[in-house]
Write a protein that holds these residues in place. Structure first.
Motif, PDB file in Angstrom:
ATOM      1  N   THR A  77     -37.556  -5.969 -13.556  1.00 35.97           N
ATOM      2  CA  THR A  77     -38.963  -6.443 -13.842  1.00 35.97           C
ATOM      3  C   THR A  77     -38.729  -8.103 -14.397  1.00 35.97           C
ATOM      4  O   THR A  77     -39.816  -8.411 -15.084  1.00 35.97           O
ATOM      5  CB  THR A  77     -39.591  -5.673 -14.717  1.00 35.97           C
ATOM      6  OG1 THR A  77     -38.807  -5.846 -15.959  1.00 35.97           O
ATOM      7  CG2 THR A  77     -39.641  -4.291 -14.179  1.00 35.97           C
ATOM      8  N   ASP A  78     -37.390  -8.798 -14.213  1.00 35.54           N
ATOM      9  CA  ASP A  78     -37.367  -9.929 -15.026  1.00 35.54           C
ATOM     10  C   ASP A  78     -37.896 -10.985 -13.916  1.00 35.54           C
ATOM     11  O   ASP A  78     -37.063 -11.542 -13.125  1.00 35.54           O
ATOM     12  CB  ASP A  78     -35.902 -10.075 -15.230  1.00 35.54           C
ATOM     13  CG  ASP A  78     -35.633 -11.548 -15.987  1.00 35.54           C
ATOM     14  OD1 ASP A  78     -36.721 -12.118 -16.257  1.00 35.54           O
ATOM     15  OD2 ASP A  78     -34.428 -11.689 -16.227  1.00 35.54           O
ATOM     16  N   VAL A  79     -39.343 -11.427 -13.814  1.00 33.02           N
ATOM     17  CA  VAL A  79     -39.779 -12.395 -13.209  1.00 33.02           C
ATOM     18  C   VAL A  79     -39.574 -13.688 -13.797  1.00 33.02           C
ATOM     19  O   VAL A  79     -40.114 -14.836 -13.308  1.00 33.02           O
ATOM     20  CB  VAL A  79     -41.133 -12.131 -12.964  1.00 33.02           C
ATOM     21  CG1 VAL A  79     -41.381 -10.995 -12.042  1.00 33.02           C
ATOM     22  CG2 VAL A  79     -42.205 -12.118 -14.223  1.00 33.02           C
ATOM     23  N   ARG A  80     -39.106 -13.973 -15.037  1.00 36.13           N
ATOM     24  CA  ARG A  80     -39.063 -15.015 -15.761  1.00 36.13           C
ATOM     25  C   ARG A  80     -37.697 -15.844 -15.615  1.00 36.13           C
ATOM     26  O   ARG A  80     -37.712 -17.091 -15.307  1.00 36.13           O
ATOM     27  CB  ARG A  80     -39.205 -14.849 -17.277  1.00 36.13           C
ATOM     28  CG  ARG A  80     -40.208 -14.080 -17.749  1.00 36.13           C
ATOM     29  CD  ARG A  80     -40.591 -13.636 -19.037  1.00 36.13           C
ATOM     30  NE  ARG A  80     -40.046 -14.735 -20.035  1.00 36.13           N
ATOM     31  CZ  ARG A  80     -40.992 -15.617 -20.471  1.00 36.13           C
ATOM     32  NH1 ARG A  80     -42.221 -15.630 -20.146  1.00 36.13           N
ATOM     33  NH2 ARG A  80     -40.681 -16.485 -21.302  1.00 36.13           N
ATOM     34  N   ARG A  81     -36.493 -15.521 -15.734  1.00 41.35           N
ATOM     35  CA  ARG A  81     -35.556 -15.964 -15.624  1.00 41.35           C
ATOM     36  C   ARG A  81     -35.191 -16.222 -14.200  1.00 41.35           C
ATOM     37  O   ARG A  81     -35.283 -15.508 -13.477  1.00 41.35           O
ATOM     38  CB  ARG A  81     -34.217 -15.486 -16.284  1.00 41.35           C
ATOM     39  CG  ARG A  81     -32.857 -16.153 -15.963  1.00 41.35           C
ATOM     40  CD  ARG A  81     -31.849 -15.546 -16.845  1.00 41.35           C
ATOM     41  NE  ARG A  81     -31.263 -14.023 -16.695  1.00 41.35           N
ATOM     42  CZ  ARG A  81     -30.443 -13.759 -15.602  1.00 41.35           C
ATOM     43  NH1 ARG A  81     -29.751 -14.815 -15.050  1.00 41.35           N
ATOM     44  NH2 ARG A  81     -30.315 -12.497 -15.454  1.00 41.35           N
ATOM     45  N   PRO A  82     -34.801 -17.614 -13.940  1.00 46.50           N
ATOM     46  CA  PRO A  82     -34.485 -18.017 -12.568  1.00 46.50           C
ATOM     47  C   PRO A  82     -33.454 -17.208 -11.754  1.00 46.50           C
ATOM     48  O   PRO A  82     -32.520 -17.085 -12.589  1.00 46.50           O
ATOM     49  CB  PRO A  82     -34.200 -19.534 -12.574  1.00 46.50           C
ATOM     50  CG  PRO A  82     -34.703 -19.970 -13.666  1.00 46.50           C
ATOM     51  CD  PRO A  82     -34.782 -18.918 -14.638  1.00 46.50           C
ATOM     52  N   ALA A  83     -33.696 -16.444 -10.708  1.00 47.99           N
ATOM     53  CA  ALA A  83     -32.883 -15.750  -9.687  1.00 47.99           C
ATOM     54  C   ALA A  83     -32.250 -14.284 -10.837  1.00 47.99           C
ATOM     55  O   ALA A  83     -31.422 -13.845 -10.412  1.00 47.99           O
ATOM     56  CB  ALA A  83     -31.433 -16.457  -9.588  1.00 47.99           C
TER      57      ALA A  83
END
Lengths: 447, 303
Positions: free
Chosen positions: A140-146
């Motif tokens: 669910t990590d839509v924040r850190r790029p890639a």
């Protein structure tokens, strides 16, 4: 540096005790300097200051008034007390994952940025698969790029299914979507990797709580960098209070970090440490063993062994049984082999013999490596016997001796020698049981 | 906004705690116990036992000489002591006269190397410089993609190979490309590695060798990124990386939480490696030049 710390600790203690010759007890006065050394060792290992303070109080309480056994030095006894207290505080044993309720279960991984959540997610998936589960990896990590790409790649590497979100997905929609996906595809455990966040970031903590609401996870594991300093306490406390955690994963312990954070979080939050990460490879996840971390924090691996080894390796029950048999003259070759095995479990001969009071004098005259080789040979010979032969050695005739020698890769002379030793030991046992060796108990030898 | 303003909120908790403790201690008689409390506060800030007791010892001497009268004096004196140590390493990076200026970012896993690399790029771009990324982390899954996203957002060039390829080859190609494209600053982002893994340190040395062969004097900066939430092990990291690669600058990442990175006092004293930057947040602008005064102030004193 680690073993140096310990050596200093012990040396110092021996020094103090030299001055106090004749005193067989640990007192507030004679442990003062050692306590100070333990304090420094713990603080250098990054155990939280306040945790150290409480810890030392407990050690003091436990130590004062303890009589010193003749078999170990006061320094060893003190170190053992410190170690025991540390181990008890860390938890007496490993606490496994608890997947309760009906599947699909969820395991949420939460923590600060860079603590190792994504790698741990991959490692956990492998662990679960080994346990016969069908894990689904979710990010669910839509924040850190890639970040999502990273877990997707890991999933492909280890051949575990991965829930692929769309660009429009939010952490919450990924939670609900992946749960449905798991049900449709018979995945029984979701391993959910979340974005790294600071424990002081209110908005992101709230987002985590919302994700938790949708997933209702069986386990919410806080992933913490094993190199974390004094702040470990604040991090663990805040995540526990705000989000709620069921346990910890301590990562990056393959370096030289002493892992004092383990003690800090356990003492502050009380939840178990379930796993430790010990490498970048995806199989480098180990279940947590309090004893190991206790030794690591104190930096005294080998030392404890002196006191601990014997206790751990020889199960008391077996020793007692043996004692009974010896006294009853039922000592068979089977028992003899068991005894050899126990001795082997203890590690080097030198260390066990060193533990026997009075034996240290002989340390220099016995060739221990030779003795150990001899032990191995003896065990091999007994292993090559049939059960009947072990129970009734009198039936071992010439042809049996030849067969046993062949089977164990030894000679008939070796077999003869073993049988001779065995009968000697048996005779000795008889004498003991008749009371000719006053005060001697075989179990003393065993311990 | 200055460095102090940025981090003072994060540091507020400790600062307040330290302040209260000193105040509390001073309410009673001004005696030895004050110093024990100060020592505790310093240790809780990850300053380490040795550094903390040394600082306290110095304060104690000042007190004995009658130089400290009240709470304010104690705080000011401590602040000055810390600032004095850190002042020596307050040296910003300078790229003047070197082109392409090559920065090699290194550090253990998860300290924030890639994010720091992106933030550093932003500071140069803001000054009208042309930046190029070299994606030398060919090991970690999607590390190349991560840096690519930053490159795209910042509008800078990136040189990348396939995952699993030789990082030294990426470094070489990055320098070649930089020279051909009139680039001012090359930032080589490398894979995280624990300082205890000798094979990975060897790999790092190879990258360094290749870079210096291609461009004399390069890498011009070997920037070790450390995590502010780490404890005494950070000292170990600096020591080991420095021994095998001769670190020329430090960046302290993640200083926006409640961790104080007190270990940098020891690091400054013993290794004298300049501290170039501090990372104080997740946004691209959240990277500031290190200021000894601000750090000491934030740690000890109020505004």
């Amino acid at each position: 540096m680690i073993s140096v710390m310990f050596e200093r600790l012990q040396e110092r203690f021996e020094e103090i005790f030299k001055k106090l010759k004749g005193q067989g007890k640990l007192t507030e006065d004679n442990i003062k300097d050692s306590l100070r050394d333990v304090r420094i060792a713990l603080l250098e290992a990054d155990v939280n200051y306040r945790v150290v303070k409480d810890f030392l109080e407990r050690v003091k309480e436990r130590a004062i008034g303890q009589g010193v056994l003749t078999s170990i030095t006061p320094g060893q006894l003190f170190v053992k007390i410190v170690y025991d207290e540390l181990r008890d505080l860390l938890g007496s044993s490993n606490v496994p994952l608890m997947l309760t309720g009906s599947p699909p279960h969820s395991i949420m991984l939460i923590g600060l940025q860079g603590s190792g959540k994504t790698t741990t997610a991959g490692k956990l998936a492998i662990f679960l698969r080994k346990k016969g589960k069908r894990p689904l990896l979710v990010s669910t990590d839509v924040r850190r790029p890639a970040a999502i790409e990273q877990l997707k790649k890991i999933a492909a590497q280890i051949d575990v299914p991965f829930y692929i979100p769309t660009d429009k997905d939010t952490p919450l929609s990924i939670c609900s979507g992946s749960k449905e996906y798991a049900i449709r595809n018979y995945n029984d455990v979701l391993v959910v990797d979340t974005a790294g966040r600071l424990h002081v970031d209110e908005d992101l903590l709230n987002e985590l709580i919302e994700q938790k609401g949708i997933l209702s996870p069986s386990e919410t594991l806080l992933v913490l960098d094993g190199m974390t300093g004094q702040d470990a306490v604040n991090i663990a406390k805040t995540f526990e209070e705000r989000v709620g955690v069921t346990g910890f994963v301590l990562t990056k312990l393959d370096g030289d970090a002493r892992g004092g954070a383990a003690l800090s979080i356990k003492a502050t939050v009380g939840k178990p440490i379930k796993f430790i990460g010990t490498g970048e490879k995806l199989d480098a996840l180990e279940q947590f063993h309090p004893e190991r971390i206790a030794s690591r924090i104190l930096g005294m691996g080998d030392v404890i062994s002196l006191v601990e080894k014997a206790k751990e390796a020889i199960e008391e029950k077996k020793a007692k049984e043996l004692e009974k048999k010896l006294l009853k003259d039922e000592f068979t070759l089977e028992d003899f082999r068991e005894q050899l095995k126990q001795i082997k479990k203890l590690g080097s001969m030198e260390s066990i013999l060193g533990m026997i009071p009075g034996f240290s004098k002989f340390k220099t005259v016995i060739d221990f490596q030779e003795a150990e080789k001899e032990f191995k040979k003896m065990e091999a010979i007994i292993n090559s016997m049939t059960k009947k032969e072990r129970l009734y050695p009198q039936i071992i005739d010439g042809s049996r001796r030849q067969r046993i020698a062949k089977g164990s890769g030894t000679t008939v002379q070796d077999v003869n020698e073993l049988l001779r030793k065995y009968s000697q030991l048996k005779k000795l046992v008889k004498k003991i049981s008749k009371g000719q060796f006053k005060g001697f108990r075989p179990s003393i030898f065993m311990r | 906004m200055g460095f102090f303003e940025k981090i003072k909120n994060g540091l507020k908790k400790t600062r307040d705690e330290l302040k209260t403790r000193i105040q509390w201690a001073l309410k009673g008689t001004f005696d030895e116990s004050v110093f024990l409390d100060i020592e505790e506060a310093l240790i809780l800030s990850d300053c380490g036992v040795e550094t903390s007791s040394k600082l306290v010892q110095k304060l104690r001497e000042k007190w004995k000489r009658g130089q400290l009268k009240d709470e304010k004096d104690v705080r000011l004196a401590l602040c000055e002591l810390v600032e004095e140590i850190l002042k020596e390493v307050e040296k910003p990076i300078s790229i003047d006269g070197v082109k392409p200026f090559t920065i090699l970012t290194i550090g253990v896993n998860g300290v924030g190397k890639t994010t720091t690399a992106a933030k550093i790029a932003k500071t140069f771009i803001d000054n009208g410089k042309k930046v190029l990324f070299g994606a030398c982390d060919t090991f970690r899954a999607a590390a190349i993609e991560q840096l690519s996203v930053w490159a795209e957002r910042l509008g800078v060039d990136i040189v990348k190979h396939k995952e699993g390829s030789d990082p030294a080859a990426v470094a070489y190609d990055s320098l070649k490309a930089a020279q051909a494209r009139d680039i001012d600053v090359v930032i080589l982002d490398t894979a995280g590695r624990l300082h205890t893994k000798s094979n990975l340190m060897e790999e790092m040395k190879k990258i360094k060798r290749v870079v210096s062969k291609e461009l004399s004097g390069a890498p011009h900066e070997i920037l070790l990124v450390v995590d502010a939430t780490n404890g005494q092990n950070a000292i170990q990291q600096v020591k080991t990386f420095h021994e095998s690669l001769q670190v020329s600058g430090l960046a302290v990442a993640k200083l926006d939480g409640t961790a104080k990175a007190g270990f940098i006092i020891h690091v400054a004293e013993f290794f004298k490696i300049p501290i170039r930057y501090v990372g104080v947040g997740e946004k691209l602008d959240d990277l500031l030049p290190f200021s000894a005064r601000d750090f000491a102030k934030a740690l000890i004193e109020e505004e």
